[in-house]
Scaffold this motif. Structure first.
Motif, PDB file in Angstrom:
ATOM      1  N   ALA A 183       0.942  -6.254  -7.196  1.00 33.89           N
ATOM      2  CA  ALA A 183       2.053  -5.300  -7.139  1.00 33.89           C
ATOM      3  C   ALA A 183       3.172  -5.854  -6.253  1.00 33.89           C
ATOM      4  N   ASP A 184       2.761  -6.442  -5.129  1.00 31.04           N
ATOM      5  CA  ASP A 184       3.755  -7.035  -4.225  1.00 31.04           C
ATOM      6  C   ASP A 184       4.517  -8.158  -4.921  1.00 31.04           C
ATOM      7  N   GLU A 185       3.745  -9.008  -5.613  1.00 29.06           N
ATOM      8  CA  GLU A 185       4.372 -10.117  -6.323  1.00 29.06           C
ATOM      9  C   GLU A 185       5.360  -9.626  -7.376  1.00 29.06           C
ATOM     10  N   ALA A 186       4.995  -8.528  -8.034  1.00 29.70           N
ATOM     11  CA  ALA A 186       5.855  -8.003  -9.096  1.00 29.70           C
ATOM     12  C   ALA A 186       6.984  -7.156  -8.518  1.00 29.70           C
ATOM     13  N   ASN A 187       6.937  -6.979  -7.224  1.00 31.89           N
ATOM     14  CA  ASN A 187       7.963  -6.202  -6.541  1.00 31.89           C
ATOM     15  C   ASN A 187       8.056  -4.754  -7.040  1.00 31.89           C
ATOM     16  N   VAL A 188       6.898  -4.165  -7.260  1.00 32.67           N
ATOM     17  CA  VAL A 188       6.855  -2.744  -7.638  1.00 32.67           C
ATOM     18  C   VAL A 188       5.866  -2.034  -6.718  1.00 32.67           C
ATOM     19  N   LYS A 189       6.018  -0.725  -6.639  1.00 33.64           N
ATOM     20  CA  LYS A 189       5.040   0.054  -5.864  1.00 33.64           C
ATOM     21  C   LYS A 189       4.006   0.613  -6.834  1.00 33.64           C
ATOM     22  N   VAL A 190       2.756   0.431  -6.483  1.00 34.25           N
ATOM     23  CA  VAL A 190       1.694   0.902  -7.379  1.00 34.25           C
ATOM     24  C   VAL A 190       0.743   1.833  -6.629  1.00 34.25           C
ATOM     25  N   TYR A 191       0.387   2.919  -7.305  1.00 33.24           N
ATOM     26  CA  TYR A 191      -0.505   3.905  -6.711  1.00 33.24           C
ATOM     27  C   TYR A 191      -1.636   4.209  -7.675  1.00 33.24           C
ATOM     28  N   VAL A 192      -2.813   4.464  -7.126  1.00 32.93           N
ATOM     29  CA  VAL A 192      -3.864   5.029  -7.957  1.00 32.93           C
ATOM     30  C   VAL A 192      -3.800   6.536  -7.722  1.00 32.93           C
ATOM     31  N   VAL A 193      -3.842   7.285  -8.818  1.00 32.74           N
ATOM     32  CA  VAL A 193      -3.587   8.730  -8.714  1.00 32.74           C
ATOM     33  C   VAL A 193      -4.650   9.545  -9.447  1.00 32.74           C
ATOM     34  N   GLY A 194      -4.593  10.850  -9.259  1.00 32.01           N
ATOM     35  CA  GLY A 194      -5.362  11.788 -10.084  1.00 32.01           C
ATOM     36  C   GLY A 194      -6.849  11.820  -9.810  1.00 32.01           C
ATOM     37  N   GLY A 195      -7.618  11.958 -10.913  1.00 34.29           N
ATOM     38  CA  GLY A 195      -9.060  12.175 -10.823  1.00 34.29           C
ATOM     39  C   GLY A 195      -9.811  11.127 -10.003  1.00 34.29           C
ATOM     40  N   PHE A 196      -9.363   9.881 -10.088  1.00 32.50           N
ATOM     41  CA  PHE A 196     -10.054   8.819  -9.355  1.00 32.50           C
ATOM     42  C   PHE A 196      -9.988   9.074  -7.841  1.00 32.50           C
ATOM     43  N   VAL A 197      -8.798   9.447  -7.371  1.00 35.32           N
ATOM     44  CA  VAL A 197      -8.616   9.693  -5.927  1.00 35.32           C
ATOM     45  C   VAL A 197      -9.418  10.932  -5.510  1.00 35.32           C
TER      46      VAL A 197
ATOM     47  N   LEU B 185      -3.117  13.809  -5.751  1.00 39.09           N
ATOM     48  CA  LEU B 185      -3.192  12.888  -4.613  1.00 39.09           C
ATOM     49  C   LEU B 185      -3.007  11.460  -5.109  1.00 39.09           C
ATOM     50  N   ALA B 186      -2.449  10.613  -4.248  1.00 38.14           N
ATOM     51  CA  ALA B 186      -2.257   9.217  -4.645  1.00 38.14           C
ATOM     52  C   ALA B 186      -2.656   8.295  -3.499  1.00 38.14           C
ATOM     53  N   LEU B 187      -3.153   7.125  -3.860  1.00 38.71           N
ATOM     54  CA  LEU B 187      -3.448   6.098  -2.849  1.00 38.71           C
ATOM     55  C   LEU B 187      -2.526   4.930  -3.104  1.00 38.71           C
ATOM     56  N   GLN B 188      -1.847   4.510  -2.073  1.00 39.83           N
ATOM     57  CA  GLN B 188      -0.954   3.375  -2.233  1.00 39.83           C
ATOM     58  C   GLN B 188      -1.773   2.086  -2.317  1.00 39.83           C
ATOM     59  N   LEU B 189      -1.367   1.175  -3.174  1.00 38.90           N
ATOM     60  CA  LEU B 189      -2.146  -0.056  -3.327  1.00 38.90           C
ATOM     61  C   LEU B 189      -1.437  -1.294  -2.776  1.00 38.90           C
ATOM     62  N   ASN B 190      -0.120  -1.201  -2.567  1.00 41.07           N
ATOM     63  CA  ASN B 190       0.604  -2.367  -2.041  1.00 41.07           C
ATOM     64  C   ASN B 190       0.038  -2.752  -0.675  1.00 41.07           C
ATOM     65  N   LEU B 191       0.039  -4.056  -0.442  1.00 45.82           N
ATOM     66  CA  LEU B 191      -0.752  -4.564   0.680  1.00 45.82           C
ATOM     67  C   LEU B 191      -0.508  -3.985   2.075  1.00 45.82           C
ATOM     68  N   PRO B 192       0.729  -3.918   2.526  1.00 47.22           N
ATOM     69  CA  PRO B 192       0.851  -3.464   3.932  1.00 47.22           C
ATOM     70  C   PRO B 192       0.244  -2.083   4.128  1.00 47.22           C
ATOM     71  N   SER B 193       0.310  -1.257   3.110  1.00 46.72           N
ATOM     72  CA  SER B 193      -0.223   0.105   3.302  1.00 46.72           C
ATOM     73  C   SER B 193      -1.333   0.411   2.302  1.00 46.72           C
TER      74      SER B 193
ATOM     75  N   ASP C 270      -0.058  12.480   0.104  1.00 42.10           N
ATOM     76  CA  ASP C 270      -0.500  13.858  -0.142  1.00 42.10           C
ATOM     77  C   ASP C 270       0.684  14.799   0.040  1.00 42.10           C
ATOM     78  N   PHE C 271       1.501  14.923  -1.013  1.00 41.81           N
ATOM     79  CA  PHE C 271       2.711  15.753  -0.901  1.00 41.81           C
ATOM     80  C   PHE C 271       2.391  17.246  -0.901  1.00 41.81           C
TER      81      PHE C 271
END
Ligand code: CTP
Length: 400
Positions: free
Chosen positions: A6-20, A111-119, A125-126
């Protein structure tokens, strides 16, 4: 690592929904939903290449699906409703994800979990989904949620019963309001059928079905159905049977719902069954299974046990003929018949048993083709099942 990609592609990626939701509950879930702030399809393509997995793209929706071993990864592009000044980028990005989550059904699914490396692993959790998870509450994200999508009422029931949660007071009011305004009646039969299947595919569908009864919703699924203690007991027996065979591949997983469905139809009048058959896209063999089950009784099941105990495998094969495994399970559960696991084991041995000689070979041997081929091969199969014939040579011998 997805975060690195995700970092390499310069996008923010989150895992969301039922998995979280399930991760936080400590429940296994193989379906991963990713939301990408940026080009979702481009990221999915990159990820699929990295995983050497199969990729299916839906350009129109900006989504893609990756099939990787036994996992399914859905990748979506976060809905981007409006653009802002570049300086305001972080806010815009946050609001993208926020909007994407806000249009969903319940706080526990938003709910979402951020996947990009620094975080990596940071929980977004909005809507206080975490708190609702801890308190066991199903809560809609906005007042009109059930009006916009009445199937969410059924989803609420399903999640509530699956996790032993309750609907939050206001959410329950919204649900009742939508029900009294007959909103569910607006949903197509196909979609309602899908919702019923999702309930019936639950590990234990009985509590959710009881709730459907309490909330007076059968009219939208199977109008003629009358819930009774007897019906509930039969369904529960099936759940117990599934638990008993849990780790053995004795029953097909994809059609787990069907024996439940068959038991439900057994408790309906023929007119109601006809209505259900007309209404839902049921495959022919399912229709046949319904009729099959309706025309049999406890005696049919008892004969199978007797045959297992005192008879030969060939006798059992004759009794099994014409039965689908699903109708067989429904029969066993609805009369709470014993020895079902043993019978299931026999079922698989029997269904696997085949003659080595084929019809083609019979022809080559100069035996005139005709319906007696089936009789001949069947007889040979039965002899094989009973151990009279064990090898190809013995089959040939038997023919002479
Ligand atoms: N969703 C929704 N409204 C619906 C169906 C789905 O808002 N009528 C959203 C939910 O937020 C859900 C996501 O879409 O988290 C994915 O849907 P699905 O795969 O059906 O839900 P899961 O939560 O993964 O449910 P399950 O555990 O039963 O697979």
């Amino acid at each position: 690592n997805i975060g690195q990609l995700a970092d390499e592609a310069n996008v923010k990626v989150y895992v969301v929904g039922g998995f979280v939701r399930d991760l936080l509950l400590g429940v296994n879930n193989l379906d991963i939903d990713l939301v990408v702030e940026g080009d979702g399809i481009a990221f999915a393509t990159r990820l699929a290449r990295f995983l050497r997995a199969r990729l299916r793209v839906h350009e129109k929706f900006g989504t893609a699906m990756i099939l990787w071993e036994d996992q399914k990864i859905d990748v979506a592009t976060a809905r981007r409703e409006f653009y802002q000044h570049p300086a305001a980028l972080p806010q815009v990005e946050a609001s993208n994800l926020r909007q994407d989550l806000y249009r969903r059904d319940f706080t526990i699914n938003a709910l979402a979990l951020q996947l990009n490396l620094p975080s990596f692993g940071y929980l977004v959790d909005f809507f206080s989904g975490r708190k609702d998870l801890d308190q066991g509450l199903i809560r809609v994200l906005y007042n009109l949620s059930f009006v916009e999508d009445p199937t969410r009422i059924i989803r609420a029931i399903r999640f509530e019963q699956r996790y032993d949660f309750t609907m939050e007071v206001e959410t329950l009011e919204f649900a009742h309001e939508a029900i009294s305004r007959k909103m569910i009646g607006e949903v197509s039969h196909e979609r309602m059928f899908d919702e019923l299947l999702l309930i019936l595919q639950e590990k234990n569908p009985v509590p959710a079905l009881r709730r459907v009864t309490e909330m007076n919703l059968w009219d939208y699924f199977l109008p003629d159905l009358e819930w009774s203690e007897r019906l509930e007991r039969e369904l529960t027996t099936l759940t117990e049977l599934y638990q008993e065979v849990k780790d053995r591949e004795l029953v097909p997983l994809e059609t787990r719902w069907m024996p439940y469905f068959l038991i439900l139809t057994k408790h309906m009048k023929p007119e109601g069954v006809k209505l259900a058959i007309d209404r839902y896209p049921l495959k022919m063999w399912i229709r046949e299974a319904i009729v099959e089950l309706a025309s049999t009784n406890e005696q049919t099941g008892l004969l199978m046990e007797q045959s297992l105990q005192y008879g030969k495998l060939s006798d059992l094969d004759k009794l099994f003929q014409g039965w689908s495994i699903e109708a067989f399970l429904a029969l066993r559960a609805s009369y709470a018949l014993p020895k079902t696991v043993e019978l299931l084991e026999a079922w698989h041995i029997i269904k696997k048993c085949k003659t080595i000689i084929t019809g083609k070979e019979l022809k080559e041997m100069g035996i005139k083709p005709g319906p007696h081929y089936k009789t001949l091969l069947n007889q040979m199969r039965w002899d094989r099942l009973d151990g009279i014939v064990q090898s190809y040579e013995e089959e040939l011998e038997h023919l002479r």
